[in-house]
Design a protein around this motif. Structure first.
Motif, PDB file in Angstrom:
ATOM      1  N   TYR A 123     -62.790  13.892  80.036  1.00 22.09           N
ATOM      2  CA  TYR A 123     -62.319  14.073  78.672  1.00 22.09           C
ATOM      3  C   TYR A 123     -61.096  14.958  78.608  1.00 22.09           C
ATOM      4  CZ  TYR A 123     -66.947  12.272  78.376  1.00 22.09           C
ATOM      5  OH  TYR A 123     -68.039  11.488  78.584  1.00 22.09           O
ATOM      6  N   LYS A 124     -60.289  14.730  77.559  1.00 17.69           N
ATOM      7  CA  LYS A 124     -59.073  15.514  77.374  1.00 17.69           C
ATOM      8  C   LYS A 124     -59.167  16.219  76.031  1.00 17.69           C
ATOM      9  CE  LYS A 124     -54.084  14.742  77.002  1.00 17.69           C
ATOM     10  NZ  LYS A 124     -53.093  13.655  76.898  1.00 17.69           N
ATOM     11  N   PHE A 125     -59.008  17.528  76.046  1.00 15.51           N
ATOM     12  CA  PHE A 125     -59.131  18.314  74.820  1.00 15.51           C
ATOM     13  C   PHE A 125     -57.793  18.962  74.467  1.00 15.51           C
ATOM     14  CE2 PHE A 125     -63.405  18.165  76.595  1.00 15.51           C
ATOM     15  CZ  PHE A 125     -64.137  17.773  75.480  1.00 15.51           C
ATOM     16  N   HIS A 126     -57.571  19.134  73.179  1.00 11.90           N
ATOM     17  CA  HIS A 126     -56.346  19.758  72.676  1.00 11.90           C
ATOM     18  C   HIS A 126     -56.675  21.125  72.096  1.00 11.90           C
ATOM     19  CE1 HIS A 126     -55.717  15.411  72.654  1.00 11.90           C
ATOM     20  NE2 HIS A 126     -54.443  15.654  72.825  1.00 11.90           N
ATOM     21  N   ASP A 127     -55.903  22.123  72.508  1.00 12.08           N
ATOM     22  CA  ASP A 127     -56.094  23.485  72.014  1.00 12.08           C
ATOM     23  C   ASP A 127     -54.830  23.965  71.326  1.00 12.08           C
ATOM     24  OD1 ASP A 127     -58.745  24.049  73.128  1.00 12.08           O
ATOM     25  OD2 ASP A 127     -57.737  23.911  75.074  1.00 12.08           O
ATOM     26  N   LEU A 128     -55.032  24.832  70.341  1.00 16.01           N
ATOM     27  CA  LEU A 128     -53.903  25.432  69.631  1.00 16.01           C
ATOM     28  C   LEU A 128     -53.399  26.653  70.406  1.00 16.01           C
ATOM     29  CD1 LEU A 128     -52.223  25.681  66.982  1.00 16.01           C
ATOM     30  CD2 LEU A 128     -54.056  27.122  66.099  1.00 16.01           C
ATOM     31  N   ASN A 129     -52.080  26.781  70.489  1.00 21.80           N
ATOM     32  CA  ASN A 129     -51.496  27.995  71.061  1.00 21.80           C
ATOM     33  C   ASN A 129     -50.422  28.494  70.089  1.00 21.80           C
ATOM     34  OD1 ASN A 129     -50.455  30.050  72.568  1.00 21.80           O
ATOM     35  ND2 ASN A 129     -49.312  28.713  73.989  1.00 21.80           N
ATOM     36  N   THR A 130     -50.719  29.590  69.400  1.00 24.38           N
ATOM     37  CA  THR A 130     -49.780  30.074  68.384  1.00 24.38           C
ATOM     38  C   THR A 130     -48.737  31.026  68.973  1.00 24.38           C
ATOM     39  OG1 THR A 130     -51.328  31.836  67.824  1.00 24.38           O
ATOM     40  CG2 THR A 130     -51.407  29.842  66.455  1.00 24.38           C
ATOM     41  N   ALA A 131     -48.820  31.282  70.273  1.00 25.56           N
ATOM     42  CA  ALA A 131     -47.895  32.252  70.882  1.00 25.56           C
ATOM     43  C   ALA A 131     -46.418  31.934  70.602  1.00 25.56           C
ATOM     44  CB  ALA A 131     -48.161  32.357  72.383  1.00 25.56           C
ATOM     45  N   PRO A 132     -45.979  30.657  70.653  1.00 30.73           N
ATOM     46  CA  PRO A 132     -44.553  30.391  70.402  1.00 30.73           C
ATOM     47  C   PRO A 132     -44.090  30.827  69.011  1.00 30.73           C
ATOM     48  CG  PRO A 132     -45.574  28.488  71.447  1.00 30.73           C
ATOM     49  CD  PRO A 132     -46.686  29.433  71.088  1.00 30.73           C
ATOM     50  N   LEU A 133     -45.026  30.953  68.065  1.00 27.40           N
ATOM     51  CA  LEU A 133     -44.631  31.348  66.700  1.00 27.40           C
ATOM     52  C   LEU A 133     -44.061  32.767  66.677  1.00 27.40           C
ATOM     53  CD1 LEU A 133     -47.660  29.921  64.697  1.00 27.40           C
ATOM     54  CD2 LEU A 133     -45.372  28.943  64.912  1.00 27.40           C
ATOM     55  N   ARG A 134     -44.388  33.532  67.705  1.00 30.53           N
ATOM     56  CA  ARG A 134     -43.885  34.907  67.766  1.00 30.53           C
ATOM     57  C   ARG A 134     -42.357  34.930  67.785  1.00 30.53           C
ATOM     58  NH1 ARG A 134     -46.935  36.864  72.067  1.00 30.53           N
ATOM     59  NH2 ARG A 134     -48.719  36.731  70.683  1.00 30.53           N
ATOM     60  N   GLN A 135     -41.770  33.890  68.380  1.00 26.71           N
ATOM     61  CA  GLN A 135     -40.297  33.816  68.412  1.00 26.71           C
ATOM     62  C   GLN A 135     -39.703  33.916  67.015  1.00 26.71           C
ATOM     63  OE1 GLN A 135     -39.080  30.214  70.350  1.00 26.71           O
ATOM     64  NE2 GLN A 135     -40.591  30.467  71.969  1.00 26.71           N
ATOM     65  N   ILE A 136     -40.442  33.355  66.026  1.00 23.54           N
ATOM     66  CA  ILE A 136     -39.917  33.352  64.652  1.00 23.54           C
ATOM     67  C   ILE A 136     -39.896  34.779  64.090  1.00 23.54           C
ATOM     68  CG2 ILE A 136     -40.334  32.523  62.305  1.00 23.54           C
ATOM     69  CD1 ILE A 136     -41.517  29.993  63.530  1.00 23.54           C
ATOM     70  N   THR A 137     -40.981  35.500  64.284  1.00 22.92           N
ATOM     71  CA  THR A 137     -41.038  36.851  63.731  1.00 22.92           C
ATOM     72  C   THR A 137     -40.172  37.829  64.521  1.00 22.92           C
ATOM     73  OG1 THR A 137     -43.073  37.229  64.955  1.00 22.92           O
ATOM     74  CG2 THR A 137     -43.290  36.632  62.637  1.00 22.92           C
ATOM     75  N   GLU A 138     -39.897  37.465  65.786  1.00 19.65           N
ATOM     76  CA  GLU A 138     -38.987  38.324  66.542  1.00 19.65           C
ATOM     77  C   GLU A 138     -37.549  38.099  66.093  1.00 19.65           C
ATOM     78  OE1 GLU A 138     -39.966  37.470  70.583  1.00 19.65           O
ATOM     79  OE2 GLU A 138     -41.742  38.767  70.547  1.00 19.65           O
ATOM     80  N   ARG A 139     -37.268  36.858  65.686  1.00 15.20           N
ATOM     81  CA  ARG A 139     -35.913  36.534  65.242  1.00 15.20           C
ATOM     82  C   ARG A 139     -35.652  37.095  63.839  1.00 15.20           C
ATOM     83  NH1 ARG A 139     -33.400  30.464  65.774  1.00 15.20           N
ATOM     84  NH2 ARG A 139     -31.542  30.749  64.503  1.00 15.20           N
ATOM     85  N   TRP A 140     -36.657  36.942  62.986  1.00 14.57           N
ATOM     86  CA  TRP A 140     -36.561  37.480  61.615  1.00 14.57           C
ATOM     87  C   TRP A 140     -37.792  38.369  61.381  1.00 14.57           C
ATOM     88  CZ3 TRP A 140     -36.001  31.890  61.890  1.00 14.57           C
ATOM     89  CH2 TRP A 140     -34.665  31.463  61.841  1.00 14.57           C
ATOM     90  N   PRO A 141     -37.699  39.607  61.823  1.00 14.93           N
ATOM     91  CA  PRO A 141     -38.906  40.437  61.792  1.00 14.93           C
ATOM     92  C   PRO A 141     -39.486  40.555  60.379  1.00 14.93           C
ATOM     93  CG  PRO A 141     -37.139  41.511  63.015  1.00 14.93           C
ATOM     94  CD  PRO A 141     -36.531  40.333  62.325  1.00 14.93           C
ATOM     95  N   ALA A 142     -40.809  40.432  60.294  1.00 19.09           N
ATOM     96  CA  ALA A 142     -41.486  40.624  59.014  1.00 19.09           C
ATOM     97  C   ALA A 142     -41.687  42.113  58.807  1.00 19.09           C
ATOM     98  CB  ALA A 142     -42.827  39.902  59.041  1.00 19.09           C
ATOM     99  N   PRO A 143     -41.610  42.581  57.542  1.00 22.38           N
ATOM    100  CA  PRO A 143     -41.838  44.010  57.303  1.00 22.38           C
ATOM    101  C   PRO A 143     -43.275  44.375  57.660  1.00 22.38           C
ATOM    102  CG  PRO A 143     -41.663  42.801  55.216  1.00 22.38           C
ATOM    103  CD  PRO A 143     -41.327  41.838  56.303  1.00 22.38           C
ATOM    104  N   ASP A 144     -43.415  45.551  58.188  1.00 19.92           N
ATOM    105  CA  ASP A 144     -44.749  46.033  58.542  1.00 19.92           C
ATOM    106  C   ASP A 144     -45.473  46.435  57.260  1.00 19.92           C
ATOM    107  OD1 ASP A 144     -46.979  47.255  59.450  1.00 19.92           O
ATOM    108  OD2 ASP A 144     -45.972  48.694  60.744  1.00 19.92           O
ATOM    109  N   PRO A 145     -46.560  45.738  56.906  1.00 22.75           N
ATOM    110  CA  PRO A 145     -47.218  46.032  55.622  1.00 22.75           C
ATOM    111  C   PRO A 145     -47.823  47.434  55.572  1.00 22.75           C
ATOM    112  CG  PRO A 145     -48.502  44.473  56.915  1.00 22.75           C
ATOM    113  CD  PRO A 145     -47.217  44.682  57.650  1.00 22.75           C
ATOM    114  N   SER A 146     -48.085  48.033  56.748  1.00 24.49           N
ATOM    115  CA  SER A 146     -48.727  49.351  56.729  1.00 24.49           C
ATOM    116  C   SER A 146     -47.695  50.476  56.597  1.00 24.49           C
ATOM    117  CB  SER A 146     -49.540  49.543  58.014  1.00 24.49           C
ATOM    118  OG  SER A 146     -48.650  49.548  59.127  1.00 24.49           O
ATOM    119  N   ALA A 147     -46.386  50.137  56.833  1.00 23.05           N
ATOM    120  CA  ALA A 147     -45.356  51.180  56.742  1.00 23.05           C
ATOM    121  C   ALA A 147     -45.122  51.578  55.275  1.00 23.05           C
ATOM    122  CB  ALA A 147     -44.055  50.658  57.347  1.00 23.05           C
ATOM    123  N   PRO A 148     -44.825  52.857  55.034  1.00 25.35           N
ATOM    124  CA  PRO A 148     -44.558  53.273  53.647  1.00 25.35           C
ATOM    125  C   PRO A 148     -43.293  52.592  53.139  1.00 25.35           C
ATOM    126  CG  PRO A 148     -44.065  55.040  55.207  1.00 25.35           C
ATOM    127  CD  PRO A 148     -44.713  53.949  55.991  1.00 25.35           C
TER     128      PRO A 148
END
Lengths: 100, 131
Positions: free
Chosen positions: A70-95
């Motif tokens: 059998y062949k199974f498909h798994d999700l890997n969200t690691a590549p999405l990090r490239q997006i937040t590294e390119r356009w960093p999201a604000p840290d919600p915990s920062a004042p």
């Protein structure tokens, strides 16, 4: 790599496939097709789903593994990090920055 | 016209008979020798012995292996059996060592699960919504 990632995410069916794999990783092609048709009423052929999966795999968002016959498909969200590294999201915990 | 018989190819008829009767709970209906080693071997549902027969057909033909291997890789079941409660059957069969490739999952109106029949096939279980 980034171009592959954006191309992969640009299609609503492929985003739905990612949603389904996020809900349950390790699905066969049959299962992904069943859920697209029965849960989402997406009448797309198995071949088309297979092609969508190939695009997701090229972007690194989906990984496949063989287990016995059998062949199974798994999700890997690691590549999405490239997006937040390119356009960093604000840290919600920062004042909040106070205006000068 | 109605469906009287349907079939799955099985690697080993004796092993298949054990799995389909002792594990799944079907009952043997016909067991007739055909040729040197093959049998005309059918099982039926305990709940409906006069209903559709399932033929456990030898998988010796050279076309069978590539056909089944390709379907197995994509997780495509070769038959669907109806059960009152997919989740209960999943628990029961898992407890008996049956391997599932898909755990019980709501597919809109139906709930399904897919298991390996140990004879070379994937089988889907389905619970239809109550009327």
């Amino acid at each position: 790599m980034a171009d592959d990632l954006f191309k992969a995410l640009a299609d609503p069916t492929r985003r739905t496939i990612l949603d389904e794999l996020a809900e349950q990783s390790g699905q066969t092609l049959f299962e992904i097709c069943s859920r697209l048709s029965m849960k989402h009423r997406l009448g797309i052929s198995r071949q088309a789903v297979s092609q969508h999966l190939a695009v997701l795999e090229a972007a690194g968002l989906v990984e496949t593994r063989r287990e016995g016959r059998y062949k199974f498909h798994d999700l890997n969200t690691a590549p999405l990090r490239q997006i937040t590294e390119r356009w960093p999201a604000p840290d919600p915990s920062a004042p909040e920055e106070s205006p000068p | 016209m109605k469906i009287h018989l349907t079939s799955v190819f099985v690697d080993d008829q004796a092993k298949a008979l054990r799995f389909y009767t002792e594990i799944l709970g079907f009952v043997k209906k016909y067991d007739v020798p055909v040729g040197e080693t093959d049998r005309w071997l059918t099982v039926v549902s305990r709940e409906n012995p006069g209903g559709t027969e399932l033929l456990l057909e030898p998988a010796g033909h050279p076309a069978v292996k590539p056909y089944r291997d390709a379907l197995a890789a994509d997780g495509i079941p070769l038959a669907q059996f109806a059960v009152d409660d997919v989740r209960a059957e999943y628990e029961r069969l898992s407890g008996l060592g049956v391997r599932f490739t898909q755990e019980p999952l709501d597919m809109g109106p139906v709930t399904t699960a897919v298991f390996d029949d140990t004879c070379g096939n994937l089988i889907q279980l389905a619970t239809q919504p109550q009327e």
